[in-house]
Write a protein that holds these residues in place. Structure first.
Motif, PDB file in Angstrom:
ATOM      1  N   ASP A  20      60.372  63.997  15.441  1.00 17.40           N
ATOM      2  CA  ASP A  20      59.113  63.953  16.191  1.00 17.40           C
ATOM      3  C   ASP A  20      58.986  62.655  16.986  1.00 17.40           C
ATOM      4  OD1 ASP A  20      58.203  66.432  15.376  1.00 17.40           O
ATOM      5  OD2 ASP A  20      56.974  65.658  13.736  1.00 17.40           O
ATOM      6  N   GLN A  21      59.336  61.545  16.365  1.00 15.95           N
ATOM      7  CA  GLN A  21      59.182  60.248  17.024  1.00 15.95           C
ATOM      8  C   GLN A  21      60.140  60.092  18.200  1.00 15.95           C
ATOM      9  OE1 GLN A  21      58.316  56.948  13.815  1.00 15.95           O
ATOM     10  NE2 GLN A  21      59.167  58.752  12.806  1.00 15.95           N
ATOM     11  N   ASP A  24      58.650  62.262  21.082  1.00 15.51           N
ATOM     12  CA  ASP A  24      57.488  61.653  21.735  1.00 15.51           C
ATOM     13  C   ASP A  24      57.847  60.376  22.488  1.00 15.51           C
ATOM     14  OD1 ASP A  24      55.389  63.395  21.502  1.00 15.51           O
ATOM     15  OD2 ASP A  24      54.732  62.660  19.552  1.00 15.51           O
ATOM     16  N   THR A 263      62.088  68.610  15.302  1.00 16.18           N
ATOM     17  CA  THR A 263      60.765  68.423  15.886  1.00 16.18           C
ATOM     18  C   THR A 263      59.851  69.583  15.504  1.00 16.18           C
ATOM     19  OG1 THR A 263      61.702  67.252  17.775  1.00 16.18           O
ATOM     20  CG2 THR A 263      59.492  68.141  18.049  1.00 16.18           C
ATOM     21  N   SER A 284      54.622  67.260  19.108  1.00 16.57           N
ATOM     22  CA  SER A 284      55.517  66.210  19.602  1.00 16.57           C
ATOM     23  C   SER A 284      56.506  66.718  20.634  1.00 16.57           C
ATOM     24  CB  SER A 284      56.259  65.558  18.438  1.00 16.57           C
ATOM     25  OG  SER A 284      55.374  64.792  17.651  1.00 16.57           O
ATOM     26  N   TYR A 374      51.787  58.817  23.204  1.00 15.06           N
ATOM     27  CA  TYR A 374      52.049  59.783  22.146  1.00 15.06           C
ATOM     28  C   TYR A 374      52.904  59.280  20.986  1.00 15.06           C
ATOM     29  CZ  TYR A 374      49.850  62.841  25.479  1.00 15.06           C
ATOM     30  OH  TYR A 374      48.951  63.398  26.341  1.00 15.06           O
ATOM     31  N   ALA A 378      53.183  60.316  16.330  1.00 14.10           N
ATOM     32  CA  ALA A 378      54.293  61.111  15.808  1.00 14.10           C
ATOM     33  C   ALA A 378      54.597  60.863  14.338  1.00 14.10           C
ATOM     34  CB  ALA A 378      55.550  60.864  16.647  1.00 14.10           C
TER      35      ALA A 378
END
Length: 427
Positions: A20-21, A24, A263, A284, A374, A378
């Motif tokens: 996810d990180q 984003d 993700t 994300s 964003y 995340a």
């Protein structure tokens, strides 16, 4: 009869959250240099490998490899023994241009006519059981892992922590849905293999290590979390809490080496911990033309302001869209019988639709969603976070730097309370 409710959280080092990180961070860099970028970035992480896929329409070029490595290193995967390390992992990109057939239904020349980037339903939820209007079990689960990460980075009190971790909190509620006590807390944290089987059996070494971890979590971590809470919430921490600390035993192998990450696999952690509802769409890696993200933020903004205004003690707000269509298909409200006004939930929904403009382009504008804001969302949840202004610097693929002042978590602002009170005759 009293009942139990449970929510979980996962750390920034959990493989799904690593994914996810990265997604984003890619999105933020595109938006920093081209705010009109259309991005849908999916990430897969596994042993020593990152795979990026998705669709992008943008006028800028970014260095996907460097962005990915920076994210991994910032999380804490900086040692080769983790079998997933920011400076040495392989990175494969399969990102390509967005379909023109999708784009034609979204871009209409002006914000008022912008269509939804997809179909679907999105939910927002708020409850007055915590100061940030979040469900208590999830809020505590997040706080446990945020404190654990801070202690890992500091290293002065607990020096053996690794990035991957999970938490879970079970709350006992009364019949009228008020939290009575914390029933149980689960913490599973990745750690160094810091007790060796020298002069003892492997089982003895492992038991000694687990006893140390359990003691540190209960006697160091939990008091630090508790100290940051209100007196009312501190009172829920009784002597009868059941603790399950690394209940499966040794947890040395973790992160993307222990389990692949993708993700969008932690959407309940990202939202309300199972309270309310979820429409199924992840956040994300998606730019705000995707209503999966922007309308979920708008629904949270509505729910939080409505509860803060006193309309209800808790509320669920649903909005739904058709791809390419400007106006939402409908607005639904459930106050779970906690309404403080003499209106049906349907009547409350009608007033909400009049008060809040839910056209996708206007959501983007009102919540400032075309900014590169964003990455902080995340990990540790997209909802219930602190609305604040920060300064960030981004670098594109040609080495150009851009420093921006950004307002984070705009959907958490309590900026419509007076409007809601006036509409519902609560002023």
């Amino acid at each position: 009869m009293a009942y139990l409710f449970t929510s979980e959280s996962v750390s920034e080092g959990h493989p799904d959250k690593v994914a996810d990180q990265i997604s984003d961070a890619v999105l933020d860099h595109f938006l920093a240099f081209d705010p009109q970028s259309k991005v849908a970035c999916e990430t897969l992480v596994t042993t020593g490998q990152v795979v990026l896929a998705g669709e992008v329409k943008s006028n800028t070029y970014i260095d996907l490899q460097q962005i990915t490595r920076n994210v991994i290193n910032k999380i804490g995967y900086t040692k080769s023994e983790y079998m997933f390390e920011g400076n040495s992992c392989g990175i494969f990109s399969a990102i390509h241009e967005q379909s023109k057939e999708i784009n034609q239904g979204v871009d209409r020349g002006n914000l008022e006519e912008q269509g939804a980037g997809d179909q679907g339903m999105m939910f927002g939820f708020a409850t007055n059981e915590t100061e940030n209007y979040m469900p208590l079990a999830l809020d505590l689960s997040h706080k446990i892992l945020m404190e654990l990460a801070a202690m890992r980075r500091d290293g002065s009190e607990i020096g053996y922590l690794r990035p991957d971790a999970k938490s879970q909190v079970t709350i006992e509620y009364s019949d009228d849905h008020k939290p009575l006590r914390i029933d149980s807390i689960v913490v599973s944290t990745q750690h160094d293999d810091f007790v060796k089987a020298e002069g003892k059996s492997q089982s003895e070494a492992d038991n000694e290590m687990l006893a140390k971890i359990r003691k540190d979590i209960i006697e160091i971590l939990i008091p630090r979390v508790k100290a940051g809470l209100s007196a009312e919430l501190q009172a829920l921490f009784g002597d009868d809490i059941k603790y399950h600390i690394n209940p499966t035993g040794k947890f040395v192998i973790g992160g993307p080496h222990g389990d692949s990450g993708l993700t969008g696999r932690k959407i309940i952690v990202d939202t309300y911990g199972g309270k309310g509802a979820h429409g199924g769409g992840a956040f994300s890696g998606k730019d705000p033309s995707k209503v999966d993200r922007s309308a979920a933020y708008a629904a949270r903004h509505i729910a939080k302001n409505v509860v803060a205004a006193g309309v209800a003690d808790q509320i669920l707000v649903q909005v739904s869209y058709a791809i390419g269509v400007v106006e939402p298909m409908g607005v639904f409200v459930d106050t779970y019988g906690s309404s403080n006004v003499d209106l049906t939930d349907g009547q409350i929904a009608s007033k909400i639709k009049e008060l809040f403009d839910l056209r996708p382009g206007l959501i983007e504008k009102n919540l400032k969603l075309r900014n590169p804001i964003y990455s902080p969302s995340a990990a540790y949840g997209h909802m219930g976070r602190k609305n604040e202004t920060v300064t960030k610097t981004f670098v594109n693929g040609t080495g150009e730097e851009k420093t921006l002042e950004l307002e984070l978590f705009t959907w958490e602002k309590l900026d419509r309370i007076e409007d809601v009170k006036k509409s519902f005759d609560l002023a």
